[in-house]
Design an enzyme around this catalytic site. Structure first.
Site, mmCIF file in Angstrom:
data_model
loop_
_atom_site.group_PDB
_atom_site.id
_atom_site.type_symbol
_atom_site.label_atom_id
_atom_site.label_comp_id
_atom_site.label_asym_id
_atom_site.label_seq_id
_atom_site.Cartn_x
_atom_site.Cartn_y
_atom_site.Cartn_z
ATOM 1 N N LYS A 100 -9.498 32.462 85.104
ATOM 2 C CA LYS A 100 -8.809 31.171 85.130
ATOM 3 C C LYS A 100 -7.297 31.370 85.180
ATOM 4 C CE LYS A 100 -7.664 26.799 84.459
ATOM 5 N NZ LYS A 100 -7.917 26.125 83.180
ATOM 6 N N ASN A 116 -4.156 29.657 87.418
ATOM 7 C CA ASN A 116 -2.886 29.150 86.912
ATOM 8 C C ASN A 116 -1.711 29.963 87.441
ATOM 9 O OD1 ASN A 116 -4.556 28.617 83.803
ATOM 10 N ND2 ASN A 116 -4.021 27.053 85.283
ATOM 11 N N ASN A 125 -0.018 27.151 89.811
ATOM 12 C CA ASN A 125 1.020 26.464 89.040
ATOM 13 C C ASN A 125 2.424 26.817 89.507
ATOM 14 O OD1 ASN A 125 0.213 24.743 86.502
ATOM 15 N ND2 ASN A 125 -1.353 26.303 86.696
ATOM 16 N N GLU A 147 4.937 26.329 81.030
ATOM 17 C CA GLU A 147 4.184 27.375 80.344
ATOM 18 C C GLU A 147 4.265 28.718 81.078
ATOM 19 O OE1 GLU A 147 0.431 25.361 78.260
ATOM 20 O OE2 GLU A 147 0.441 25.021 80.421
#
Length: 312
Positions: A187, A191, A195, A273
Site C-alpha cells: 500500500k 501512496n 500522492n 504526510e
C-alpha cells in the site's frame, strides 16, 4: 461494538459512517473545530456513491476529552504527523482492554502507538478505500475498497479476526492478514507514487497515468520501496506492486480521484504526510546504505511546495 474513530477526516468519516450503518455505536473524534461543529449542527453530509445523505453521528473535539467512558475499539485515522498528539489527547479513553486499530498511511506507526497502548491491544492494517473531504462536515465517498489487518501482540489472532469480521459486517470488505507488513509496504507503494506525483503535477491519478513518463516514475519509486523492504526481510514483489499502483490510473474506478496529499496541500494548504511515506524510505535507505534518489527528490519537492504555498 462501541467504536471511536480518532481522526474524522475523509477516511475516518467514511469508516464512521459505514460502521454506524452496520449497527455499531460510533463516535467521531477530530481536532478541526469547524469540522466538528458542522457535524454537531448539521450531521455528517456525505455524497455516498452518488447519493446525498445526512447522517447523525456523535462527534467530539479531541482537546475536550477529559474523562471518557469505555470503548471497545479505537480506529486511528489521523494524519501521520498528528498521531502522537491524538493519542495523548484521547489517553483517558484507552482502558486496559481497549483495542486500537491503526489504518494510517505510511510506515512504522506502531513505534508511537506502543507508548500509549499495550502490545496485546495493538492491531495494524491498511485500507484501499478512498474518500474526499469537501469542507467542514462534508465528505465524498465513492468506489469500493478493502481492509487488511493483523495483531501485533502474540496470541491475538482470534481478536484480529473478530475485528476484521466487525468491519466486514459493515461493508468494509475486511479480512485478517498473516503478513500485514507486506501489505503495508504494498500500500505504501501506492501512496509513494500517487500522492507525491499527483501533488507536484497537480493532477488526479488518471491524469498522472496519461503522461508518457508515468510508468518510468512508478517503476523507479517502487524499486526503491522494494529494496528497503528487502533490507527489513520483506520480499516485496516489485513487478506486481507496480501493476497494482497503475490500476489507480483507471478513470472507470478511482482514476478521477485526487489523492489525500493533493487534497491536503493543493486544496487546503496543509502540511503533508510525505515524511512518513517517501521520506520514510529516504531515512531507511540511509540507515541500510541503499540509494533512494527518487524518494529523496520527491520528498524535497513536496516540502518545497509546502513552503511556497504557505508563503502566499
Amino acid at each position: 461494538m462501541k467504536i471511536a474513530i480518532a481522526g474524522a477526516g475523509a477516511m475516518g468519516s467514511r469508516f464512521g459512517l459505514m460502521l454506524q450503518k452496520g449497527g455499531n455505536d460510533v463516535t467521531l473524534i477530530d481536532g478541526w473545530k469547524d469540522h466538528v461543529e458542522a457535524i454537531k449542527e448539521n450531521g455528517l453530509k456525505a455524497n455516498f456513491n452518488g447519493e446525498d445523505i445526512v447522517v447523525d453521528i456523535p462527534v467530539v473535539l479531541q482537546s475536550e476529552i477529559n474523562d471518557a467512558e469505555k470503548v471497545d475499539l479505537i480506529v486511528l485515522f489521523t494524519k501521520a504527523m498528528q498521531l502522537e498528539k491524538m493519542l495523548e489527547d484521547i489517553r483517558p479513553m484507552i482502558k486496559d482492554d481497549t483495542k486500537v486499530l491503526c489504518l494510517l498511511n505510511g510506515i512504522d506507526h506502531e513505534d508511537i502507538i506502543e507508548k500509549f497502548v499495550p502490545m496485546k491491544n495493538i492491531f495494524i492494517g491498511n485500507t484501499m478505500w478512498t474518500a474526499g473531504l469537501e469542507g467542514p462536515g462534508r465528505v465524498k465517498l465513492f468506489g469500493s475498497g478493502s481492509v487488511e489487518l493483523q495483531n501485533l501482540g502474540d496470541g491475538q489472532e482470534d481478536a484480529a479476526k473478530a475485528l476484521a469480521d466487525t468491519l466486514a459486517e459493515s461493508g468494509l470488505n475486511a479480512k485478517y492478514s498473516s503478513n500485514i507488513h507486506y501489505s503495508i509496504y504494498r500500500k505504501a507503494c501506492v501512496n509513494g507514487t500517487m500522492n507525491g506525483l499527483c501533488t507536484i503535477l497537480d493532477v488526479n491519478m488518471a491524469g498522472l497515468g496519461s503522461t508518457s513518463t508515468a510508468h518510468e516514475m512508478v517503476v523507479a519509486i517502487v524499486n526503491e520501496f522494494g529494496q528497503v523492504a528487502k533490507a527489513e526481510n520483506i520480499d516485496l514483489d516489485v513487478e506486481e506492486a507496480v501493476a497494482h499502483c497503475e490500476t489507480c490510473f483507471d478513470p472507470e474506478t478511482i482514476g478521477m480521484h485526487f489523492p489525500s496529499m493533493h487534497q491536503d496541500l493543493i486544496k487546503n494548504n496543509r502540511l503533508t504526510e510525505i515524511d512518513y511515506i517517501n521520506g520514510a524510505i529516504s531515512r531507511k535507505g540511509k540507515k541500510y546504505g541503499i540509494a533512494t534518489p527518487y524518494c529523496d527528490f520527491l520528498t524535497a519537492l513536496v516540502h518545497a511546495k509546502e513552503q511556497i504555498l504557505k508563503a502566499k
